[in-house]
Design a protein around this motif. Structure first.
Motif, PDB file in Angstrom:
ATOM      1  N   LYS A  16       9.810  -0.717  26.771  1.00 11.90           N
ATOM      2  CA  LYS A  16      11.092  -1.427  26.656  1.00 11.90           C
ATOM      3  C   LYS A  16      10.857  -2.930  26.680  1.00 11.90           C
ATOM      4  CE  LYS A  16      13.411   2.324  29.139  1.00 11.90           C
ATOM      5  NZ  LYS A  16      14.276   2.725  30.272  1.00 11.90           N
ATOM      6  N   ASP A  17      11.885  -3.658  26.277  1.00 17.02           N
ATOM      7  CA  ASP A  17      11.902  -5.113  26.410  1.00 17.02           C
ATOM      8  C   ASP A  17      12.413  -5.442  27.809  1.00 17.02           C
ATOM      9  OD1 ASP A  17      12.630  -7.860  26.403  1.00 17.02           O
ATOM     10  OD2 ASP A  17      12.799  -7.835  24.219  1.00 17.02           O
ATOM     11  N   PHE A  18      11.534  -6.010  28.636  1.00 15.07           N
ATOM     12  CA  PHE A  18      11.884  -6.292  30.024  1.00 15.07           C
ATOM     13  C   PHE A  18      12.125  -7.779  30.264  1.00 15.07           C
ATOM     14  CE2 PHE A  18       9.669  -2.160  30.551  1.00 15.07           C
ATOM     15  CZ  PHE A  18      10.652  -1.488  31.275  1.00 15.07           C
ATOM     16  N   THR A  19      12.711  -8.445  29.281  1.00 15.73           N
ATOM     17  CA  THR A  19      13.043  -9.862  29.431  1.00 15.73           C
ATOM     18  C   THR A  19      13.881 -10.125  30.671  1.00 15.73           C
ATOM     19  OG1 THR A  19      12.973 -10.188  27.025  1.00 15.73           O
ATOM     20  CG2 THR A  19      14.208 -11.812  28.312  1.00 15.73           C
ATOM     21  N   CYS A  20      14.730  -9.167  31.034  1.00 12.32           N
ATOM     22  CA  CYS A  20      15.633  -9.326  32.176  1.00 12.32           C
ATOM     23  C   CYS A  20      14.896  -9.515  33.493  1.00 12.32           C
ATOM     24  CB  CYS A  20      16.565  -8.127  32.284  1.00 12.32           C
ATOM     25  SG  CYS A  20      15.685  -6.557  32.512  1.00 12.32           S
ATOM     26  N   PHE A  21      13.633  -9.112  33.551  1.00 18.19           N
ATOM     27  CA  PHE A  21      12.852  -9.224  34.785  1.00 18.19           C
ATOM     28  C   PHE A  21      11.786 -10.316  34.710  1.00 18.19           C
ATOM     29  CE2 PHE A  21      13.806  -4.478  34.897  1.00 18.19           C
ATOM     30  CZ  PHE A  21      14.872  -4.617  35.768  1.00 18.19           C
ATOM     31  N   SER A  22      11.815 -11.128  33.655  1.00 13.04           N
ATOM     32  CA  SER A  22      10.772 -12.125  33.456  1.00 13.04           C
ATOM     33  C   SER A  22      11.240 -13.511  33.869  1.00 13.04           C
ATOM     34  CB  SER A  22      10.351 -12.161  31.987  1.00 13.04           C
ATOM     35  OG  SER A  22       9.436 -13.209  31.748  1.00 13.04           O
ATOM     36  N   LYS A  23      10.334 -14.264  34.465  1.00  7.82           N
ATOM     37  CA  LYS A  23      10.614 -15.662  34.764  1.00  7.82           C
ATOM     38  C   LYS A  23      10.801 -16.415  33.457  1.00  7.82           C
ATOM     39  CE  LYS A  23       9.116 -19.179  38.012  1.00  7.82           C
ATOM     40  NZ  LYS A  23       8.135 -19.502  39.087  1.00  7.82           N
ATOM     41  N   SER A  24      11.698 -17.380  33.447  1.00 17.50           N
ATOM     42  CA  SER A  24      12.007 -18.130  32.225  1.00 17.50           C
ATOM     43  C   SER A  24      10.831 -19.010  31.794  1.00 17.50           C
ATOM     44  CB  SER A  24      13.239 -19.006  32.445  1.00 17.50           C
ATOM     45  OG  SER A  24      14.351 -18.227  32.813  1.00 17.50           O
ATOM     46  N   ASN A  25      10.784 -19.283  30.502  1.00 23.21           N
ATOM     47  CA  ASN A  25       9.823 -20.222  29.915  1.00 23.21           C
ATOM     48  C   ASN A  25       8.365 -19.831  30.158  1.00 23.21           C
ATOM     49  OD1 ASN A  25      12.008 -21.920  29.084  1.00 23.21           O
ATOM     50  ND2 ASN A  25      12.093 -22.765  31.160  1.00 23.21           N
ATOM     51  N   THR A  26       8.085 -18.540  30.075  1.00 21.93           N
ATOM     52  CA  THR A  26       6.693 -18.090  30.166  1.00 21.93           C
ATOM     53  C   THR A  26       6.109 -18.002  28.758  1.00 21.93           C
ATOM     54  OG1 THR A  26       7.430 -15.775  30.153  1.00 21.93           O
ATOM     55  CG2 THR A  26       7.051 -16.805  32.292  1.00 21.93           C
ATOM     56  N   GLN A  27       4.819 -18.304  28.651  1.00 15.37           N
ATOM     57  CA  GLN A  27       4.164 -18.343  27.354  1.00 15.37           C
ATOM     58  C   GLN A  27       3.514 -16.993  27.044  1.00 15.37           C
ATOM     59  OE1 GLN A  27       1.519 -21.693  27.791  1.00 15.37           O
ATOM     60  NE2 GLN A  27       3.104 -23.152  27.226  1.00 15.37           N
ATOM     61  N   VAL A  28       4.329 -16.062  26.557  1.00 15.00           N
ATOM     62  CA  VAL A  28       3.834 -14.755  26.141  1.00 15.00           C
ATOM     63  C   VAL A  28       4.381 -14.460  24.754  1.00 15.00           C
ATOM     64  CG1 VAL A  28       3.593 -13.845  28.481  1.00 15.00           C
ATOM     65  CG2 VAL A  28       5.772 -13.571  27.281  1.00 15.00           C
ATOM     66  N   PHE A  29       3.661 -13.603  24.025  1.00 18.74           N
ATOM     67  CA  PHE A  29       4.071 -13.280  22.663  1.00 18.74           C
ATOM     68  C   PHE A  29       5.188 -12.248  22.632  1.00 18.74           C
ATOM     69  CE2 PHE A  29      -0.362 -14.751  22.031  1.00 18.74           C
ATOM     70  CZ  PHE A  29      -0.093 -15.806  21.158  1.00 18.74           C
ATOM     71  N   ASP A  34       1.229  -0.998  31.408  1.00 18.62           N
ATOM     72  CA  ASP A  34       0.130  -1.534  30.607  1.00 18.62           C
ATOM     73  C   ASP A  34      -0.002  -3.042  30.799  1.00 18.62           C
ATOM     74  OD1 ASP A  34       2.529  -2.077  29.263  1.00 18.62           O
ATOM     75  OD2 ASP A  34       1.631  -1.847  27.271  1.00 18.62           O
ATOM     76  N   ARG A  35       1.109  -3.686  31.100  1.00 17.35           N
ATOM     77  CA  ARG A  35       1.125  -5.131  31.341  1.00 17.35           C
ATOM     78  C   ARG A  35       2.386  -5.475  32.123  1.00 17.35           C
ATOM     79  NH1 ARG A  35       4.322  -7.842  27.326  1.00 17.35           N
ATOM     80  NH2 ARG A  35       3.069  -9.730  27.528  1.00 17.35           N
ATOM     81  N   PHE A  36       2.382  -6.636  32.756  1.00 10.11           N
ATOM     82  CA  PHE A  36       3.551  -7.096  33.501  1.00 10.11           C
ATOM     83  C   PHE A  36       3.869  -8.528  33.111  1.00 10.11           C
ATOM     84  CE2 PHE A  36       2.109  -3.642  36.198  1.00 10.11           C
ATOM     85  CZ  PHE A  36       3.293  -3.059  36.633  1.00 10.11           C
ATOM     86  N   LEU A  37       5.147  -8.842  33.124  1.00  8.51           N
ATOM     87  CA  LEU A  37       5.592 -10.204  32.891  1.00  8.51           C
ATOM     88  C   LEU A  37       5.572 -10.968  34.207  1.00  8.51           C
ATOM     89  CD1 LEU A  37       8.649  -9.253  30.661  1.00  8.51           C
ATOM     90  CD2 LEU A  37       6.340  -9.863  29.897  1.00  8.51           C
ATOM     91  N   ARG A  38       5.623 -12.275  34.130  1.00  6.17           N
ATOM     92  CA  ARG A  38       5.585 -13.095  35.341  1.00  6.17           C
ATOM     93  C   ARG A  38       6.832 -12.840  36.192  1.00  6.17           C
ATOM     94  NH1 ARG A  38       4.720 -19.653  35.913  1.00  6.17           N
ATOM     95  NH2 ARG A  38       4.360 -19.609  38.165  1.00  6.17           N
ATOM     96  N   ASN A  39       6.600 -12.534  37.465  1.00  9.09           N
ATOM     97  CA  ASN A  39       7.662 -12.287  38.439  1.00  9.09           C
ATOM     98  C   ASN A  39       8.345 -10.937  38.244  1.00  9.09           C
ATOM     99  OD1 ASN A  39       8.888 -13.682  40.741  1.00  9.09           O
ATOM    100  ND2 ASN A  39      10.798 -13.494  39.605  1.00  9.09           N
ATOM    101  N   MET A  40       7.813 -10.109  37.343  1.00  4.75           N
ATOM    102  CA  MET A  40       8.490  -8.877  36.937  1.00  4.75           C
ATOM    103  C   MET A  40       8.679  -7.898  38.092  1.00  4.75           C
ATOM    104  SD  MET A  40       7.379  -6.428  33.778  1.00  4.75           S
ATOM    105  CE  MET A  40       8.004  -4.766  33.539  1.00  4.75           C
ATOM    106  N   SER A  57      20.727  -6.102  28.690  1.00  3.44           N
ATOM    107  CA  SER A  57      21.228  -7.479  28.617  1.00  3.44           C
ATOM    108  C   SER A  57      20.150  -8.472  28.205  1.00  3.44           C
ATOM    109  CB  SER A  57      21.795  -7.906  29.968  1.00  3.44           C
ATOM    110  OG  SER A  57      20.750  -8.163  30.907  1.00  3.44           O
ATOM    111  N   GLN A  58      18.879  -8.161  28.503  1.00  5.38           N
ATOM    112  CA  GLN A  58      17.757  -9.079  28.288  1.00  5.38           C
ATOM    113  C   GLN A  58      18.049 -10.450  28.893  1.00  5.38           C
ATOM    114  OE1 GLN A  58      16.205  -9.119  24.266  1.00  5.38           O
ATOM    115  NE2 GLN A  58      16.522  -6.924  24.005  1.00  5.38           N
ATOM    116  N   ASN A  59      18.742 -10.427  30.021  1.00  5.65           N
ATOM    117  CA  ASN A  59      19.189 -11.657  30.677  1.00  5.65           C
ATOM    118  C   ASN A  59      18.751 -11.621  32.138  1.00  5.65           C
ATOM    119  OD1 ASN A  59      20.625 -13.756  31.885  1.00  5.65           O
ATOM    120  ND2 ASN A  59      22.411 -13.463  30.575  1.00  5.65           N
TER     121      ASN A  59
END
Length: 253
Positions: A155-168, A193-199, A226-228
């Motif tokens: 899934k797209d887990f943008t909702c759990f990611s810290k803002s302005n992180t440099q990931v593709f 498989d991977r985690f976003l910052r602060n996820m 929401s990806q928010n």
């Protein structure tokens, strides 16, 4: 470069005294201490690449780091090198193994799976300070585990990611998410498989919205859709978080 070999270092650390893994310009980091020990032992400047970053106060039971060197002792007696480097490192950082790998092996990009734990306790305990998060009220673990099922999959887990992180991409595949009771409280286990910052800290905070504050289980679906980040729960404190396992196709656990 002829004669240069690549090695994986398996390390662990208590993150309490450090501003995360990565070297910082004006703060002490785990990577900085490791570089200092390697420089003293190898008598050369070295660069390391870690499997991932941990934030200030986060702990690691297992982190792999790769380093390149032509030092003969690394190749001929890695166990002796482990002992020597540990003597140079502070008490809260340890090297467990030095593993020769192929020259294009990469500690970050070759990892296929990462696991974290988040620890919570419910009674004041001086021995858990900076190692677990104290909650006054006990959350509904059964309800939170039902909500965990909504995290599984790609899934797209943008909702759990810290803002302005440099990931593709913010797409991750979560393979495991569950709460288990412990002697002092409860532990959240999550593997992806991977985690976003602060996820992970954001996920735990969102699950506590369900288990403590009465949000419905479907709230997880709403947050993810929401990806928010503002729709998710607050991030829980860093000191309860542990990086516990990293998997590579060519490294035996």
């Amino acid at each position: 470069m002829k004669g240069i070999n690549r090695y994986f270092l398996e390390i662990s650390y208590d993150g309490t005294a450090y501003h995360g893994w990565q070297v910082q310009p004006n703060a002490t980091s785990v990577q900085e201490k490791l570089h200092g020990a390697l420089h003293t032992f190898l008598r050369e400047e070295t660069e390391t690449i870690g499997a991932g970053r941990t934030d200030t106060g986060v702990h690691a039971r297992q982190l792999f780091v790769h380093v390149d060197s032509d030092h003969p002792l690394l190749q001929n007696d890695p166990a002796k090198c482990v002992h020597a480097l540990n003597a140079l490192l502070p008490f809260d950082i340890a090297i467990h193994r030095i593993i020769p790998v192929h020259t294009d092996a990469h500690a970050r990009f070759d990892a296929t799976e990462r696991s974290y734990e988040y620890h919570i306790h419910f009674e004041k305990n001086p021995f858990l300070v900076n190692r677990s998060t104290l909650l006054r009220d006990k959350p509904d673990i059964l309800k939170m585990n039902k909500a965990c099922a909504h995290l599984l999959g790609t899934k797209d887990f943008t909702c759990f990611s810290k803002s302005n992180t440099q990931v593709f991409t913010n797409i991750c595949t979560i393979k495991e998410a569950r709460w288990v009771e412990s002697k002092t409280g409860m532990v959240f286990h999550v593997t992806a498989d991977r985690f976003l910052r602060n996820m992970v800290r954001a996920i735990v905070g969102t699950l506590l919205e369900v288990g403590l504050k009465g949000k419905p289980i479907a709230y997880l679906d709403e947050v993810i859709a929401s990806q928010n980040r503002s729709k998710a729960g607050v991030s829980v404190p860093a000191h309860g978080l542990y990086l516990t396992k990293i998997v590579y196709p060519y490294i035996q656990q």
